[in-house]
Design an enzyme around this catalytic site. Structure first.
Site, PDB file in Angstrom:
ATOM      1  N   ALA A   1      -2.528   4.160   4.445  1.00  0.00           N
ATOM      2  CA  ALA A   1      -2.365   5.242   5.414  1.00  0.00           C
ATOM      3  C   ALA A   1      -3.611   6.109   5.438  1.00  0.00           C
ATOM      4  O   ALA A   1      -4.287   6.276   4.419  1.00  0.00           O
ATOM      5  CB  ALA A   1      -1.148   6.101   5.078  1.00  0.00           C
ATOM      6  N   ASP A   2      -3.896   6.648   6.601  1.00  0.00           N
ATOM      7  CA  ASP A   2      -4.976   7.615   6.740  1.00  0.00           C
ATOM      8  C   ASP A   2      -4.446   9.041   6.841  1.00  0.00           C
ATOM      9  O   ASP A   2      -5.138   9.983   6.474  1.00  0.00           O
ATOM     10  CB  ASP A   2      -5.815   7.292   7.983  1.00  0.00           C
ATOM     11  CG  ASP A   2      -6.730   6.109   7.734  1.00  0.00           C
ATOM     12  OD1 ASP A   2      -7.921   6.333   7.484  1.00  0.00           O
ATOM     13  OD2 ASP A   2      -6.246   4.957   7.767  1.00  0.00           O
ATOM     14  N   ARG A   3      -3.225   9.193   7.333  1.00  0.00           N
ATOM     15  CA  ARG A   3      -2.605  10.516   7.354  1.00  0.00           C
ATOM     16  C   ARG A   3      -1.100  10.369   7.481  1.00  0.00           C
ATOM     17  O   ARG A   3      -0.609   9.493   8.196  1.00  0.00           O
ATOM     18  CB  ARG A   3      -3.141  11.363   8.513  1.00  0.00           C
ATOM     19  CG  ARG A   3      -2.685  12.814   8.448  1.00  0.00           C
ATOM     20  CD  ARG A   3      -3.278  13.657   9.589  1.00  0.00           C
ATOM     21  NE  ARG A   3      -4.724  13.700   9.547  1.00  0.00           N
ATOM     22  CZ  ARG A   3      -5.454  14.784   9.806  1.00  0.00           C
ATOM     23  NH1 ARG A   3      -4.848  15.922  10.091  1.00  0.00           N
ATOM     24  NH2 ARG A   3      -6.772  14.729   9.797  1.00  0.00           N
TER      25      ARG A   3
END
Length: 329
Positions: free
Chosen positions: A217-219
């Site tokens: 995940a990036d955010r």
């Protein structure tokens, strides 16, 4: 690498992987400070210098949360040091460098915890306790972190326990992080891996006995929606249809409680030439309209396995609150 080189430019991908971007940005600052950059005889001026450099981090890459989170934590640390009675500019400089160096070991330790928690949760869902077959997307391993990895950390933990049958790795078009990076890492470590086309993911789940999908995940928004590499959303839809647990593996620094939902996460877009060209060879009409988002958002209700953090596995809707209670937000 100068810290300013991390600022996002359309068409650039000099540094990739949310944890790696944050670490390299902070380490670049440490290198500059160790080399004597910035004021040497004024605490306030040195703090201002560091703050200006961190400004580049805060505006560099809009989708990944880790970058801004680590920059803000470092800014807070610097303020606390400045307020310490008797601290000198040289002591401040050395304390900042030491703090940043500590981030490397913390990331490795967090990744191993993520791997352990994820492996245990997945095995707990499998009759007989494994071995299991996984599917993953993009690159979330040593080449995207300080070491070991997040989703690939789960893969590594299962392999080390003797509980991994095989992992299917998507090519991850259009930049091919899966085929160029993840497949390379896994082969290097002797982990059984099969590379598949992105368009083969659903049929692989159905025909090759995939028992869990694990991505990075990036955010992560407050409600548990997740921004990750483009193609993640469709994997979650397919997994939900076939009742295969879908997991997101990410450190707590990826969670952003300031955004109520994934609809508010800014999404980077990349140049259309990534789709129309390959190594300078034209693959499509050069004038065709192209939409090439680098990320997509997976709704929290599709993350059926949970979000794996260094603190444990949480339901998507509970992860930000649970981490806040631990002082991680």
């Amino acid at each position: 690498m100068a810290l300013e080189s991390l600022r996002y430019r359309r068409g650039s991908l000099e540094v990739r992987g949310a944890p790696a971007i944050a670490l390299l940005g902070c380490l670049s600052l440490a290198v500059e400070l160790a080399g004597g950059a910035g004021p040497s005889d004024d605490l306030g001026a040195l703090e201002e210098f560091v703050g200006q450099k961190l400004g580049f981090l805060l505006s560099a890459r809009p989708t990944a949360a880790n970058l801004g989170r680590e920059a803000e934590r470092l800014r807070t640390f610097v303020r606390q040091q400045v307020e310490t009675p008797g601290v000198t500019p040289q002591q401040l400089r050395e304390s900042i460098i030491g703090y940043i160096e500590g981030l490397l070991e913390k990331d490795r330790r967090d990744n191993r915890n993520i791997g352990a928690h994820g492996a245990s949760d997945i095995l707990g869902r499998v009759p007989g306790g494994g071995p299991v077959t996984l599917l993953t997307h993009c690159n979330t391993g040593t080449l995207a972190t300080a070491g070991y990895g997040t989703a690939l950390g789960v893969v590594r933990a299962l392999h080390q326990r003797g509980s991994l049958s095989r992992v299917f790795c998507t090519e991850t078009r259009p930049y091919n992080q899966g085929s160029r990076l993840s497949a390379l890492e896994l082969r290097h470590d002797g982990i059984p891996v099969t590379l598949i086309a992105d368009s083969a993911a659903a049929v692989t789940m159905r025909e090759r006995g995939v028992q869990a999908v694990v991505v990075g995940a990036d955010r992560v928004a407050a409600n548990g929606d997740v921004a990750n590499k483009i193609g993640t959303f469709q994997l979650a839809v397919a997994a939900r249809h076939m009742e295969i647990p879908f997991y997101v593996a990410a450190p707590s620094s990826t969670c952003d409680p300031t955004l109520a939902s994934g609809r508010l996460i800014p999404i980077e877009e990349r140049p259309g030439t990534e789709l129309t060209q390959l190594g300078g060879v034209l693959l499509a009409d050069p004038d065709v309209d192209v939409w090439n988002p680098a990320f997509d958002v997976t709704p929290h209700e599709l993350i059926t396995g949970g979000i794996i953090t260094e603190w444990g596995v949480f339901a998507p809707s509970e992860v930000c609150r649970a981490l806040a209670e631990r002082g991680e937000q």
